[in-house]
Design an enzyme around this catalytic site. Structure first.
Site, PDB file in Angstrom:
ATOM      1  CG  ASP A  69      -2.206   0.832   0.922  1.00  0.00           C
ATOM      2  OD1 ASP A  69      -2.170   1.668  -0.018  1.00  0.00           O
ATOM      3  OD2 ASP A  69      -3.212   0.700   1.635  1.00  0.00           O
TER       4      ASP A  69
HETATM    5  C1  BGC Z   1      -5.066   3.212   0.121  1.00  0.00           C
HETATM    6  C2  BGC Z   1      -5.269   2.159  -0.924  1.00  0.00           C
HETATM    7  C3  BGC Z   1      -5.134   2.769  -2.293  1.00  0.00           C
HETATM    8  C4  BGC Z   1      -3.786   3.442  -2.401  1.00  0.00           C
HETATM    9  C5  BGC Z   1      -3.513   4.038  -3.762  1.00  0.00           C
HETATM   10  C6  BGC Z   1      -3.819   4.049  -0.104  1.00  0.00           C
HETATM   11  O1  BGC Z   1      -3.758   5.129   0.745  1.00  0.00           O
HETATM   12  O2  BGC Z   1      -5.000   2.582   1.386  1.00  0.00           O
HETATM   13  O3  BGC Z   1      -6.523   1.546  -0.764  1.00  0.00           O
HETATM   14  O4  BGC Z   1      -5.299   1.790  -3.268  1.00  0.00           O
HETATM   15  O5  BGC Z   1      -3.718   4.473  -1.442  1.00  0.00           O
HETATM   16  O6  BGC Z   1      -4.269   5.144  -3.999  1.00  0.00           O
END
Ligand code: BGC
Length: 721
Positions: free
Chosen positions: A264
């Protein structure tokens, strides 16, 4: 004919994998820096920056996300496939969660449909639209099971149940992957964040992990998902983004997952904050060796790991395996042959039709009681007449921004049909529609109440559209109170006090506490955030053109103090007993929820009878079929969601009171009865035994079939060795 041949040839070419050998020889030609480059993923701000384009040219980037529009993805891809030394194409990712520009219901809402085909349809359409704008990879579906509505991300998943969650996960993977790659996220246990606090630690036993949190991921893997995203949280002290048990032992060795794992956003770097790495390089080493192949936003793999590989602190084989997973994914997607993937967008009318149909299916009727006395009494408040004057009140009534929900990607407020518009389009010509906002979502002032009360007084019915802002759920949106924000509840009370019948239409991304409303408002409709067709879908249901069929995928508590509250809990040694003080309950509130999992009303009624099981004894390899007769006992056609739950009565480990194991949507005409079969494969009744292995133990299983987790006919069968 020629066109057909060409397109056939194209399909064959896409399906033909680049020989494994050529990927091996590609790997053999890569420098260590180029290998680490493939594991590097960065976010753009709409367009790739000049520095990012240089990284592409230098072979130091495997993918980009948040590049918006094919006019921006295509030139960067051209740099990758023509100017970089090895000409490896890029992945282009985006959070296409519930729509690209055409926004569909939020996933929690869509889960209320109990209709995996609906979820597959919206995911397919969203993927098709995103592909037309240059995207080849989405960070969805979010398949985290969640039991705590304080956690804002509950809006992004399918609720509290692993069976429903697994069906929805697989359906969305199938849907997305008809056009783009999907990512099951967040692996794993993120939904268990302590106290519902975003990014918080979790304490999850291996049994609960395997029985509750992992099944939707397994379902996504079995459906062929291309990638998984490792979560932010720790699990009993081991962060998910550096957790070899999750990303290697379970995912790769047990499940045989051959796709790749992406971290993530900066979750690799955050291993330092978690306190399991003393430096960025060590964080990178922990994550990569645990099985996190691609580093989102930390730039640690590309910037810090080469020295560790050269000094043998990270085996080259680990790097090579990760790189091969990325290369194979690019190959599987067809990027080596067709890097630009020019695709046509689906027709807008088609997207809107899906949004409206699935939107209406996602609506849950929570309450519908008669109002009035004497002769006027006894007709339920809903559906509404299309010709009586209607007051439409509330901060979300004429709102076109919030129905887009927390992740609206390229969704635009101008595309949204508000509830007020939907109602205006539905009523007959000349019918008065009186609008008053009453208050803003988080208002502290009651100044607008007078106009709202005046409108209600002039109308035959008042529709109050209340709830949350879209961004009050989703990421980083934990709430410590679950009531209607601001003065909305007071607004509701003021309008109810006029004596005009009130319909409460809710828009929100999580279960809310609705104590006063549940006791005083005759009709309550949960619409979640329905997307671009919110107003039309809501009006379809309010005026009875569609009979609501949604069911809650998540328990609604009575008060915050009951949280976490969920249906599949265990019995305890002292099950709740109102006559016994020393039993598992509260002294100040009932132990039951306000609205249970699986609950939802219809404009008709359904009766259940004659539950039978195909056999009273079964082996683990057998299937027992429950058959129940469901009758539409009302006067309208309607769809019932027939639900089957099982309880393992005696086992070596205490088992939940009920677990959902099957359901079926059944549409019946007034008076129609139908025998509904619900098969239960006995092998699916496994749990994690004392030896931490899945087991189905012989003994009695009680089967419940009914309209929700709190009701149902009962029968039992014996599982025999
Ligand atoms: C979130 C994810 C997301 C990623 C990319 C993160 O902050 O937890 O769910 O896919 O950002 O945008």
């Amino acid at each position: 004919m020629l066109r057909m041949c060409n397109s056939l040839l194209f399909a064959v070419l896409l399906a033909t994998p680049m020989a494994a050998q050529s990927l091996d020889s590609l790997l053999a030609r890569m420098t260590l820096e180029e290998k680490l480059g493939q594991l590097n993923l960065l976010s753009a701000n709409g367009r790739a920056s000049p520095q990012q384009i240089q990284l592409v040219r230098d072979g130091k980037l495997g993918g980009l996300f948040n590049v918006i529009g094919a006019e921006n993805t295509t030139p960067v891809q051209r740099v990758a496939v023509t100017e970089s030394r090895l000409k490896i194409p890029l992945l282009f990712g985006l959070d296409v969660i519930h729509g690209y520009r055409a926004i569909f219901p939020i996933p929690l809402g869509e889960a209320s449909s109990f209709d995996p085909d609906a979820a597959e349809a919206t995911a397919r359409a969203a993927g098709q639209e995103a592909a037309a704008f240059g995207i080849n990879w989405t960070y969805a579906p979010m398949v985290d099971i969640a039991r705590d509505p304080r956690w804002g991300r509950i809006a992004e998943g399918s609720g509290e149940d692993p069976y429903l969650g697994s069906l929805m996960a697989a359906a969305r993977v199938r849907g997305f992957q008809q056009n783009i790659f999907a990512t099951a996220k967040h692996f794993a246990g993120y939904g268990a964040s302590e106290a519902g606090r975003e990014y918080a630690e979790t304490e999850i036993s291996e049994r609960t992990m395997r029985e509750l949190y992992l099944p939707p991921f397994k379902a996504a893997v079995d459906a062929g998902v291309a990638s998984l995203m490792s979560a932010f949280n720790d699990i009993s002290g081991v962060p998910a983004s550096g957790n070899a048990w999750l990303t290697d032992t379970v995912l790769r060795r047990e499940w045989g997952f051959s796709g790749f794992v992406v971290s993530d956003w900066t979750s690799v770097q955050e291993l330092v904050n978690h306190g399991i790495a003393g430096s960025q390089a060590e964080a990178g080493r922990r994550a990569l060796t645990a099985g996190v192949d691609m580093d989102m936003q930390s730039s640690i793999y590309v910037d810090s790991l080469a020295a560790l590989v050269r000094s043998n602190r990270i085996p080259m084989a680990v790097v090579d395996s990760a790189v091969m997973r990325i290369l194979r994914a690019k190959q599987r997607l067809g990027l080596f042959r067709d890097p630009y993937r020019a695709r046509a967008a689906p027709a807008n009318a088609e997207l809107r039709a899906i949004a409206r149909r699935v939107g209406a299916e996602s609506i849950v009727l929570l309450k519908n009681e008669p109002v009035g006395r004497g002769a006027a009494c006894c007709a339920p408040t809903l559906p509404l007449s299309k010709s009586g004057a209607v007051a439409v009140i509330g901060p979300l009534a004429d709102n076109k921004e919030e129905p887009l929900g927390p992740w609206h990607t390229q969704g635009r407020a101008e595309d949204v049909v508000s509830v007020l518009q939907g109602i205006k389009a539905k009523v007959t010509a000349g019918t008065q529609v009186l609008y008053a906002q009453g208050a803003a979502i988080e208002d502290t002032s009651t100044a607008g109440f007078a106009a709202a009360v005046a409108a209600a007084k002039q109308a035959k019915v008042a529709v109050l559209v209340l709830g949350e802002r879209g961004d009050m759920s989703g990421e980083a949106a934990s709430r410590s109170s679950l009531g209607l924000p601001g003065v909305q509840e007071q607004l509701l009370e003021a309008v109810v006090a006029t004596g005009t019948p009130v319909v409460l239409v809710l828009m929100n991304g999580r279960p809310l506490i609705l104590e006063w409303a549940s006791d005083h408002v005759p009709a309550i409709v949960e619409t979640w955030f329905l997307g671009v067709e919110a107003g039309n879908a809501t009006a379809d249901v309010l005026f009875g053109d569609l009979n609501p069929s949604g069911r809650l995928p998540i328990t609604f508590p009575r008060v915050l103090g009951q949280v976490p509250i969920y249906y599949n809990r265990r019995n305890t040694g002292r099950p709740a007993d109102v006559n016994n003080k020393y039993s598992s309950k509260y002294i100040d509130v009932p132990v039951t929820p306000r609205y249970p999992f699986g609950f939802g009303l219809s404009y008709t009624t359904f009766g259940y009878g004659n539950l039978k099981l195909s056999s009273a004894r079964a082996r683990v390899s057998d299937t027992v079929t429950a058959t129940v007769t469901v009758t539409n006992t009302g006067s309208r056609e309607g769809t019932e969601v027939v639900q089957l739950y099982v309880r393992d009565m005696v086992a070596s480990v205490s088992r939940p009171l009920r677990e959902l194991k099957a359901f079926r949507r059944v549409t019946l005409k007034p008076g129609e009865s139908r025998a509904i079969d619900l098969p239960i494969a006995v092998k699916d009744l496994w749990f994690i035994g004392l030896d931490r292995k899945p087991v189905v133990e012989p003994g009695t299983f009680r089967v419940y079939v009914g309209p929700s987790s709190a009701e149902g006919q009962e029968a039992t069968f014996e599982c025999i060795p």
